[in-house]
Structures are given as C-alpha cells and as structure tokens.
Write a protein that holds these residues in place. Structure first.
Motif, short mmCIF file in Angstrom:
data_model
loop_
_atom_site.label_atom_id
_atom_site.label_comp_id
_atom_site.label_asym_id
_atom_site.label_seq_id
_atom_site.Cartn_x
_atom_site.Cartn_y
_atom_site.Cartn_z
N GLU A 23 0.92 -1.25 -0.04
CA GLU A 23 -0.04 0.05 0.07
C GLU A 23 0.83 1.28 0.12
O GLU A 23 0.18 2.23 -0.20
CB GLU A 23 -1.00 0.07 1.11
CG GLU A 23 -2.27 -1.04 1.07
CD GLU A 23 -3.14 -0.92 2.11
OE1 GLU A 23 -2.69 -0.70 3.30
OE2 GLU A 23 -4.34 -1.40 2.01
N ARG A 24 2.10 1.35 0.27
CA ARG A 24 3.17 2.43 0.27
C ARG A 24 3.70 2.21 -0.91
O ARG A 24 5.01 2.69 -0.98
CB ARG A 24 4.05 2.47 1.66
CG ARG A 24 3.28 2.64 2.84
CD ARG A 24 4.23 2.86 3.85
NE ARG A 24 5.19 1.96 4.26
CZ ARG A 24 5.21 0.89 4.90
NH1 ARG A 24 4.06 0.66 5.80
NH2 ARG A 24 6.41 0.14 4.88
N ASP A 25 3.28 1.87 -1.96
CA ASP A 25 4.18 1.67 -3.31
C ASP A 25 5.08 0.66 -3.42
O ASP A 25 6.31 0.98 -4.09
CB ASP A 25 4.34 3.12 -3.91
CG ASP A 25 3.19 3.97 -3.89
OD1 ASP A 25 2.08 3.64 -4.59
OD2 ASP A 25 3.47 5.14 -3.55
N GLY A 26 5.44 -0.21 -2.49
CA GLY A 26 6.35 -1.17 -2.33
C GLY A 26 6.32 -2.39 -3.18
O GLY A 26 5.29 -2.64 -3.85
N ILE A 27 7.59 -2.94 -3.49
CA ILE A 27 7.50 -4.29 -4.39
C ILE A 27 8.06 -5.46 -3.29
O ILE A 27 8.84 -5.10 -2.51
CB ILE A 27 8.45 -4.07 -5.48
CG1 ILE A 27 8.15 -2.93 -6.55
CG2 ILE A 27 8.61 -5.47 -6.13
CD1 ILE A 27 8.86 -2.55 -7.48
N VAL A 28 7.26 -6.33 -3.51
CA VAL A 28 7.66 -7.62 -2.76
C VAL A 28 8.06 -8.87 -3.41
O VAL A 28 7.78 -8.83 -5.02
CB VAL A 28 6.58 -8.04 -1.95
CG1 VAL A 28 6.12 -7.14 -0.84
CG2 VAL A 28 5.30 -8.71 -2.47
N ILE A 29 8.72 -9.76 -2.91
CA ILE A 29 8.87 -10.96 -3.76
C ILE A 29 8.34 -12.23 -3.25
O ILE A 29 8.33 -12.08 -1.71
CB ILE A 29 10.75 -11.37 -3.90
CG1 ILE A 29 11.12 -10.37 -4.94
CG2 ILE A 29 10.51 -12.75 -4.57
CD1 ILE A 29 12.63 -10.52 -5.02
N TYR A 30 7.36 -12.88 -3.64
CA TYR A 30 6.60 -14.00 -3.11
C TYR A 30 6.77 -15.06 -3.75
O TYR A 30 6.93 -15.17 -4.86
CB TYR A 30 5.26 -13.26 -3.03
CG TYR A 30 4.47 -13.07 -4.26
CD1 TYR A 30 3.65 -14.20 -4.76
CD2 TYR A 30 4.70 -12.26 -5.13
CE1 TYR A 30 3.09 -14.07 -5.89
CE2 TYR A 30 4.11 -12.16 -6.45
CZ TYR A 30 3.20 -13.13 -6.65
OH TYR A 30 2.91 -12.94 -7.95
N PRO A 31 6.31 -16.24 -2.91
CA PRO A 31 6.21 -17.79 -3.67
C PRO A 31 4.96 -17.74 -4.55
O PRO A 31 3.88 -17.27 -4.10
CB PRO A 31 6.08 -18.63 -2.39
CG PRO A 31 5.57 -17.92 -1.41
CD PRO A 31 5.93 -16.49 -1.59
N THR A 32 5.24 -18.77 -5.67
CA THR A 32 3.81 -18.89 -6.35
C THR A 32 4.14 -20.58 -6.47
O THR A 32 4.83 -21.28 -5.93
CB THR A 32 3.73 -18.29 -7.93
OG1 THR A 32 5.00 -19.04 -8.57
CG2 THR A 32 4.25 -16.88 -7.73
N ASP A 33 3.22 -21.03 -7.32
CA ASP A 33 3.02 -22.54 -7.88
C ASP A 33 4.31 -22.97 -8.61
O ASP A 33 4.44 -24.03 -9.11
CB ASP A 33 1.71 -23.17 -7.85
CG ASP A 33 1.19 -22.25 -9.01
OD1 ASP A 33 1.73 -21.52 -9.48
OD2 ASP A 33 -0.11 -22.49 -9.29
N SER A 34 4.86 -21.79 -9.11
CA SER A 34 5.98 -22.22 -10.11
C SER A 34 7.17 -21.59 -9.66
O SER A 34 7.70 -21.95 -8.53
CB SER A 34 5.60 -21.60 -11.53
OG SER A 34 5.11 -20.33 -11.56
N VAL A 35 7.78 -20.40 -10.12
CA VAL A 35 8.86 -19.70 -9.71
C VAL A 35 8.35 -18.59 -8.65
O VAL A 35 7.39 -18.24 -8.56
CB VAL A 35 9.59 -19.12 -10.80
CG1 VAL A 35 10.25 -20.24 -11.71
CG2 VAL A 35 8.80 -18.16 -11.58
N TYR A 36 9.60 -18.19 -7.85
CA TYR A 36 8.98 -16.87 -7.13
C TYR A 36 8.90 -15.72 -7.93
O TYR A 36 9.39 -15.66 -9.12
CB TYR A 36 10.32 -16.68 -6.28
CG TYR A 36 10.13 -17.23 -4.88
CD1 TYR A 36 9.89 -16.55 -3.74
CD2 TYR A 36 10.61 -18.87 -4.41
CE1 TYR A 36 9.69 -17.24 -2.34
CE2 TYR A 36 10.47 -19.07 -3.20
CZ TYR A 36 10.07 -18.50 -2.21
OH TYR A 36 9.86 -18.98 -1.14
#
Length: 199
Positions: A23-36
């Motif tokens: 919500e503060r215009d940030g970027i995250v890296i998160y897990p998915t069912d394929s690649v991060y």
C-alpha cells in the motif's frame, strides 16, 4: 527484509506487514506454484514503473495475480468458453492471456489490449491478494544460469533485497515457469509450455 509465511496457515500479522509495504508503493517477492515472483499493487502506478525497471520488462510481459475467477471477470472479458477453461485449470501453474477491460490501469497495459492472468495454487500468493483487496501486478524472478537464485528465498533476498521492500520466505521454490495460454482466439493456444498441463 525477509519474512517467513507458511503456506499451510499464513500468519495474519505477517500478511499485514506485506500489505503495508504494497500500500506504500512497495514491491515484494513472493512464492507461487511455479517460480518466485515480484509483485506490486495494481493500484500503484509508481510501483508498476519500478517493477518494469527492476525486471527490464517490455510492455507485454507483466501478468496480474487474482484471488478468484470472479475477480478476473471484473478486470477482463471472459466469455463462456474462457470461463470453462479457467475453471478447469485454476488455481494452477498457468498464465492465461485475456482481453483486458477498462478497469485494468493503462500503466499495467502500456498500450496493449490483453493481459496475462494468474491464480497460483499457492495459499500465500492468494492470501496476499485477499489481504490487499486488489490484484497484484507480477513478473517472475528469473536468473540466467544460477537456479538457486530463483528457488532459495534467502539467496533471492541476498540478490534483490536492496531493490525490493520485502521477500516472503515460503520455502524452496520451483524453477519451471507457468504454461502460458492465449484465450483471446476461438480455441486456447499454448504460447509457452511450462509446469501446467492444460485440461
């Protein structure tokens, strides 16, 4: 920042930390069912711009992660045939290309009429979208040659920790990308073979 979120029972406190960043215009890296994957809020033009710069992405290569098929239908044109294909295959390791509606911000489309949509079979990814209350603009974490920098959250954090606000440790990831399927024509057309087998 590296934060652990378990797929079996995602912590509401940790999810809120992720939402605060997004919500503060940030970027995250998160897990998915394929690649991060990198992710930012669909409501944040500034974060979408930064995501493109980090990934060196051209206009057509960003996808959007949704929480449900009903939410996809709010942002894309989904006819009956496309709906049946989505229902059979999602959640799952697919990116489906659909015609975007006017609800998709221009910043996410960059003059394109279509958008790639995902609902990962990963509870953390879906929990982030649900807690945020809007879809995530996303792009895969990819590295030439060194697979561990796309699958090990600690190494991903080591490499990208200065460029993103937060990395979610959801365990070891996969290095096989999604299967990409174009649903804008009469029949589904597989554009890239990946983890998912189309049903």
């Amino acid at each position: 920042m590296l934060t652990k979120i378990y797929e079996r029972n995602p912590s509401e406190k940790e999810l809120q930390r992720v939402v605060d960043v997004l919500e503060r215009d940030g970027i995250v890296i998160y897990p998915t069912d394929s690649v991060y994957a990198f992710g930012c809020s669909l409501r944040s033009p500034r974060a979408i711009d930064r995501l493109r710069r980090i990934r060196g992405k051209s206009s057509g290569e960003l996808a959007v992660v949704f929480g449900s098929i009903a939410q996809i239908a709010e942002y894309c044109r989904v006819d009956n045939a496309a709906f049946r294909t989505l229902k059979r295959n999602l959640p799952g390791p697919f990116t489906f290309v659909l015609a975007a509606s006017s609800r998709v911000p221009d910043k996410a489309l960059e003059r394109r009429q279509t958008i790639g949509v995902r609902i990962p079979a990963n509870a953390v990814a879906r929990a982030v979208v649900s807690a945020l209350g809007c879809p995530l603009v996303t792009a895969s974490v990819r590295e030439d040659g060194e697979a561990e920098y796309t699958t090990d959250p600690e190494l991903i954090h080591e490499r990208y920790g200065r460029e993103v606000s937060l990395v979610i440790d959801g365990g070891t990831g996969d290095c096989v990308p999604t299967t990409v399927v174009d649903l804008t024509g009469g029949e589904p057309e597989v554009l890239r073979e990946g983890r998912g087998e189309l049903r």
